[in-house]
Every structure is written in C-alpha cells, then in structure tokens.
Motif scaffolding. Sequence first.
Motif, mmCIF file in Angstrom:
data_model
loop_
_atom_site.group_PDB
_atom_site.id
_atom_site.type_symbol
_atom_site.label_atom_id
_atom_site.label_comp_id
_atom_site.label_asym_id
_atom_site.label_seq_id
_atom_site.Cartn_x
_atom_site.Cartn_y
_atom_site.Cartn_z
ATOM 1 N N ILE A 122 -74.229 7.632 -85.671
ATOM 2 C CA ILE A 122 -75.600 8.060 -85.242
ATOM 3 C C ILE A 122 -75.333 9.690 -85.361
ATOM 4 N N THR A 123 -76.122 10.359 -86.290
ATOM 5 C CA THR A 123 -75.819 11.505 -86.749
ATOM 6 C C THR A 123 -77.078 12.236 -86.683
ATOM 7 N N VAL A 124 -76.892 13.363 -85.872
ATOM 8 C CA VAL A 124 -78.232 14.373 -85.453
ATOM 9 C C VAL A 124 -77.814 15.625 -86.066
ATOM 10 N N ARG A 125 -78.712 16.112 -86.796
ATOM 11 C CA ARG A 125 -78.530 17.353 -87.592
ATOM 12 C C ARG A 125 -78.831 18.638 -86.514
ATOM 13 N N ASP A 126 -78.068 19.623 -86.767
ATOM 14 C CA ASP A 126 -78.424 21.054 -86.142
ATOM 15 C C ASP A 126 -78.636 20.946 -84.572
ATOM 16 N N THR A 127 -77.541 20.344 -83.926
ATOM 17 C CA THR A 127 -77.477 20.451 -82.429
ATOM 18 C C THR A 127 -76.791 21.491 -81.849
ATOM 19 N N HIS A 128 -75.976 21.946 -82.616
ATOM 20 C CA HIS A 128 -75.226 23.252 -81.674
ATOM 21 C C HIS A 128 -74.559 24.392 -82.888
ATOM 22 N N GLU A 129 -74.161 25.237 -82.605
ATOM 23 C CA GLU A 129 -73.645 26.127 -83.660
ATOM 24 C C GLU A 129 -72.570 25.817 -84.386
ATOM 25 N N ALA A 130 -72.661 26.132 -85.721
ATOM 26 C CA ALA A 130 -71.621 25.606 -86.795
ATOM 27 C C ALA A 130 -70.294 26.533 -86.689
ATOM 28 N N ILE A 131 -69.279 25.947 -86.841
ATOM 29 C CA ILE A 131 -68.187 26.670 -87.188
ATOM 30 C C ILE A 131 -67.877 26.861 -88.493
ATOM 31 N N ILE A 132 -68.217 25.826 -89.386
ATOM 32 C CA ILE A 132 -68.039 25.884 -90.808
ATOM 33 C C ILE A 132 -69.513 25.602 -91.600
ATOM 34 N N PRO A 133 -69.938 26.525 -92.445
ATOM 35 C CA PRO A 133 -71.095 26.457 -93.048
ATOM 36 C C PRO A 133 -71.348 24.867 -93.626
ATOM 37 N N GLN A 134 -72.295 24.604 -93.969
ATOM 38 C CA GLN A 134 -72.688 23.207 -94.371
ATOM 39 C C GLN A 134 -72.060 23.117 -95.907
ATOM 40 N N ASP A 135 -72.217 24.212 -96.672
ATOM 41 C CA ASP A 135 -71.751 23.962 -98.261
ATOM 42 C C ASP A 135 -70.412 23.884 -98.150
ATOM 43 N N VAL A 136 -69.597 24.516 -97.224
ATOM 44 C CA VAL A 136 -68.098 24.346 -97.313
ATOM 45 C C VAL A 136 -67.674 23.129 -96.927
ATOM 46 N N PHE A 137 -68.495 22.391 -95.819
ATOM 47 C CA PHE A 137 -68.115 21.221 -95.249
ATOM 48 C C PHE A 137 -68.273 20.177 -96.439
ATOM 49 N N GLU A 138 -69.433 19.979 -97.101
ATOM 50 C CA GLU A 138 -69.724 19.138 -98.039
ATOM 51 C C GLU A 138 -68.494 19.502 -99.433
ATOM 52 N N LEU A 139 -68.103 20.623 -99.473
ATOM 53 C CA LEU A 139 -67.104 20.728 -100.640
ATOM 54 C C LEU A 139 -65.778 20.139 -100.256
ATOM 55 N N VAL A 140 -65.457 20.229 -99.062
ATOM 56 C CA VAL A 140 -64.230 19.818 -98.542
ATOM 57 C C VAL A 140 -64.314 18.308 -98.468
ATOM 58 N N GLN A 141 -65.459 17.548 -98.239
ATOM 59 C CA GLN A 141 -65.750 16.164 -98.292
ATOM 60 C C GLN A 141 -65.423 15.778 -99.816
ATOM 61 N N ALA A 142 -66.159 16.565 -100.725
ATOM 62 C CA ALA A 142 -65.973 16.102 -102.121
ATOM 63 C C ALA A 142 -64.431 16.140 -102.557
ATOM 64 N N LYS A 143 -63.923 17.121 -102.204
ATOM 65 C CA LYS A 143 -62.174 17.439 -102.546
ATOM 66 C C LYS A 143 -61.441 16.480 -102.018
ATOM 67 N N MET A 144 -61.721 16.115 -100.605
ATOM 68 C CA MET A 144 -60.797 14.949 -99.927
ATOM 69 C C MET A 144 -61.115 13.533 -100.720
ATOM 70 N N LYS A 145 -62.237 13.421 -101.001
ATOM 71 C CA LYS A 145 -62.660 11.838 -101.772
ATOM 72 C C LYS A 145 -61.987 12.012 -103.268
ATOM 73 N N GLY A 146 -62.030 13.067 -103.780
ATOM 74 C CA GLY A 146 -61.636 13.264 -105.036
ATOM 75 C C GLY A 146 -60.051 13.499 -105.565
ATOM 76 N N ARG A 147 -59.523 13.707 -104.124
ATOM 77 C CA ARG A 147 -58.095 14.080 -104.231
ATOM 78 C C ARG A 147 -57.234 13.014 -104.764
ATOM 79 N N LYS A 148 -56.358 13.498 -105.864
ATOM 80 C CA LYS A 148 -55.724 12.293 -106.737
ATOM 81 C C LYS A 148 -54.279 12.241 -106.055
ATOM 82 N N ARG A 149 -53.556 11.202 -106.547
ATOM 83 C CA ARG A 149 -52.302 11.047 -106.212
ATOM 84 C C ARG A 149 -51.403 11.956 -107.188
#
Length: 567
Positions: free
Chosen positions: A295-322
């Motif tokens: 259950i995810t609710v958007r913009d409930t409190h002040e962010a520590i990390i910008p949204q675009d940085v967070f999404e970039l990290v998710q992409a890198k973690m998903k794509g990180r190779k062996r």
Amino acid sequence: MNNRYMNQNSNTDRNATWRVGVYCRLSKDDELTGESASISNQRDILVNYCQSQGWQVVDVFQDDGYTGLNTDRPDLQRLLKACEKGLVNLVITKDQSRLGRNHVQTGFLMEEFFPKHGVRYIALYDNVDTFDGDNEIAPFKNVLNEMYSRDISKKVHASYHLQATKGKFTGVVPPLGYQKDPEEKGHLLIDDETAPIVRKIFHWAVDGHGINFISRELERQQIPCPTWWHRKRGLRTYYTKWEKKDPENGKFVWDESYLKSLLKNPVYCGDMASQKRYYRFKIGNQGDKAPEDWITVRDTHEAIIPQDVFELVQAKMKGRKRQTEQGEYSMFAGLLRCAECGGALTLKKTHTKDQHEVYTCSTYIHKGKAHCTQHRVDADDLYDAVLTRIQECAKAVTGDGTELENRVKELCEEDTQGHRDSLEKLVSKQKDRLETLDRLIAKLYDDLINDKITESVFDKMLEKTQKEQADIKKELSQNQNVLNTEEKLDAQSQQWIEDISEYVDIKELDANLLNRLISKIIISEPQKKDGTENYRRTPETVTMEIHFNLKPIPELGTIERGSGSHK
C-alpha cells in the motif's frame, strides 16, 4: 483436568513446601488498561498472595511486550527450565491469559507439561488450581482467551490497514533518516543527524556501486549501523551479532540485506509504503509481498532523496550484473539494454583466435534465437563510441549551448496546450475519485469492526475497490508526469548542461563517471550499411541510443565493427 503431577517427586498436601515461580506477562495484543494490568501490579498482587500463604517465591519471571499467542518468550522458557530442574514446583499467574492465549499451547502446559514435572499451577483471578483437580472449565477459558486475542488482532490489523491507506506510518521504529513527528501521529520528519547517512548510501548507489562496496565503505568511514542509532534514541535495546562479537568496532558493520531494503524503500522519496508482508493470526509474518502489492501513498512527508534519483537507483539495482570470470564488474554493468527484448547485455569473450570481449543479449544467451538475437557489440568499440559522444556533448555546451538546450526541449515536449487542458481536467477527476474510494475503504473498515458486514464480504469489496484505486493511481501518475514535463524541463536541461560541461577534456571512462552521466544505453540489432538487418554479414554496424541521467536524449549513432580498441 487430569491431576497427573502428583508423582513420587510431588507434594501431596497444601501444607507442603511450595517453591513458587511467579509469572507475569503483558503485551499490546491484550489491550489491557488499569493499574492491575501492568507488570508491576501483576507482580505485587501475586507476590503478596504467596507471602500470605507462607510460600517461598523462588523467582519472578516476567515478559513485558510479548504476545501470548506462542511460547517463544524469554522468561517463560526460563520458567519452564526451572520446572524441569525441580527448582519450581508451583507456577502462579494472575489469570490464564497471562500464561498464554494459544489454547493448544496453553492447554499443553496445563494438562501435560506441569503434571509431568510435578508442578502445581494457579490462575489466581480465574480460580484455577490444579491441586484441586477439578478444573473442567479451564480448557474453555483457554479457547475464549484465544478467541478474544483473535478478535483484537483482527481489529488492530484492520486499523493498521486503514492508517496505511491514509499514508500514515504505523511502525514502532521510524526508518533511518527520519523521526516521528511529535505533533502529528503517523507523520515523519527528517532526522538531521541520520539523513546525511541515507544520502551517502544513495549517492554511492547512483555512482554504480553495489551493496558490498557500500557496506565496506560505511565500515571504513566508521558510520554506526541502525541498531546503534536505535539504542541511542532509546527505541531498541538489541545488539547485532557483530556488536556482541566486537563491542568497539562491531557497531560499524552494516547488514547487507538491510542496505538492499533501504535502497528499495520509497519512504526516502516522500512516499509511504506499508503492508509489505503477509500476516497470519498466531503464525505472524509469512514472507514479503511484491512491491506492487504494497500500500503506497505518494507525497506523505518531506523526501530525503529526489524522485528521479530514487528511480535511477531502482533501475541500476535491477540491472546490476554478475561479476566476470575474473571477478570484476564491467564498467557498463547495468547500463546496456537490448532494444528488442529489454534484457541486459552480458560481457563475454569470443572463441576466435584473437579473443576479445563483446557484449551480447542475455536473453539470446540463455533462451536462444527463438526469443531474441545477439545484439552483439565489441567492448572496445562501445567504449570508444561512448567516450566520443560525451566529448562531443561537452564541447557543444561549452560553446553555444542554446541549440542543444532547445533540442532537449523539443525532444521532451509531448502535448499541445489543448491536450494539456484536457489532461488537467482528467487529473482533477481522477483525484476526486481517489478521495471517494478512500472514504469508501474507511467505511468498509468501520462496518467490519462494528460487525455490519462479514469478513468475506469485506474482502471482496476491498479487493475490488483497491484494484480500482491502483488502476487510477497508475493512470494519474502517467498523466501527472506529462503535465510536469514542461515545469521541470528548464531546470533539468540546465542541470544536464552544467554536468556534461565538466567533461570537455575527458580522456577515459570509468564506472563512476558512466553511472553519473548515463542511465542506459540501448543497443539495436547490427545492420548492413544499406540498413537491412543481417548480423551474420560484414561490414556491420551497431545502432545505439544513449539516455543521459537527468534527461533522456536519444542519440542515434553507429559503431563500425573493429574500428579501434582501448587499453
């Protein structure tokens, strides 16, 4: 109840010497109020009663903050061991529910364990005394205690679920980097002392570093782990195994699974994600849910990390190779994508006489040509092409960057003003509908708690409502992104220009630089010079598309096979 405890080791009269183990328990699931419910008052009541009977109190065993639905309680286990050793031959609790609320386990203790070890059991306020051997009502009380706990559990979890849909934090310990707002229950505030640690972790992840590197770097910089911070704030008393092993330096050792969870937690970009685990009564948590089921609710409190940085990290973690066979990571790890299947490109060595490294579609490698084709590109050629492209962009913006900036704007513009107006109206309607659905869910929970609807009806209606919510939220997010494109465009393009201009004199690439500048590189099937696809023939070229981190800029260029090499 069978009074089998009267064996050769038992006392058989009330005037015998009783060695008493006083047991007290309290937890949230009991929902008890008043002075008599507290641990201290349970203890005082029972100890005073024992003294009035002239019994010897061997020890007071107390579990504060432990559920009665299982026997995995430190002091209860200590008490049972004392019974086994013969140190205690009488156990007394305020009532049966203090011993436990699981009717099977509590019944086992009262009807088998205590009699087997010659132990008398008394539940003072329930008038249960196994010495009398006439406690037929006791098993029914155990069942009622469990039913009461089940009812409380249902209401508590329904309440948690409702708070989660409102974007409230329902946990005991706030995520690292945040603290609970003393003025508003369920709201988080940035913790200035630990938020910089979170920013460091995300910064390393953006630079392409994996969990192992981040863990080692935190230890090298002697940054205490979360359990140390929790103890410092008085939120926990727990010590990690590393802290127990090395009290001086163990606090700097971070758990890698915690770091992985931290980097995936949307709380750091201002969104509240709850209900992440499956829960079952008496058993507890039964595994993690997939992120799409949170259950995810958007913009409930002040962010520590910008949204675009967070999404970039998710992409890198998903794509990180062996790692490669040599135990190293390619500098392009996590950046290369196949244009057809979307899979990663894997670094391999050719089997030709002049062995060299190439990147090939991982889908093709694992599933064969029925699912995709090679999309092969020489590592040296790719390196040279990316280096050249970065140099060209840097030179372009250090001269007259107006043309490039205008191109960025042209590429990112998606809608006319008329389309924008219609989107704004649609977004408004979608937000209104979400508010209506929130009110509907809240009413469903109220009806369930007040027994106006059955649990099966509640589950069906909730599932239907939440599915509609998820669909609307997905569409709303997409529409909002389109509307925000124009607002963010100037700032993003200017930031991109400032970043790329630093590399006008760049001579070589490394993983940190690539991960800072580039989000992904899409490789299309090799083509002949006349444009027809035929990766088995020569001369061949590879078409690639570079997407920069701050704003994707499609750049179609070609790489000639064997055009050069880097050392």
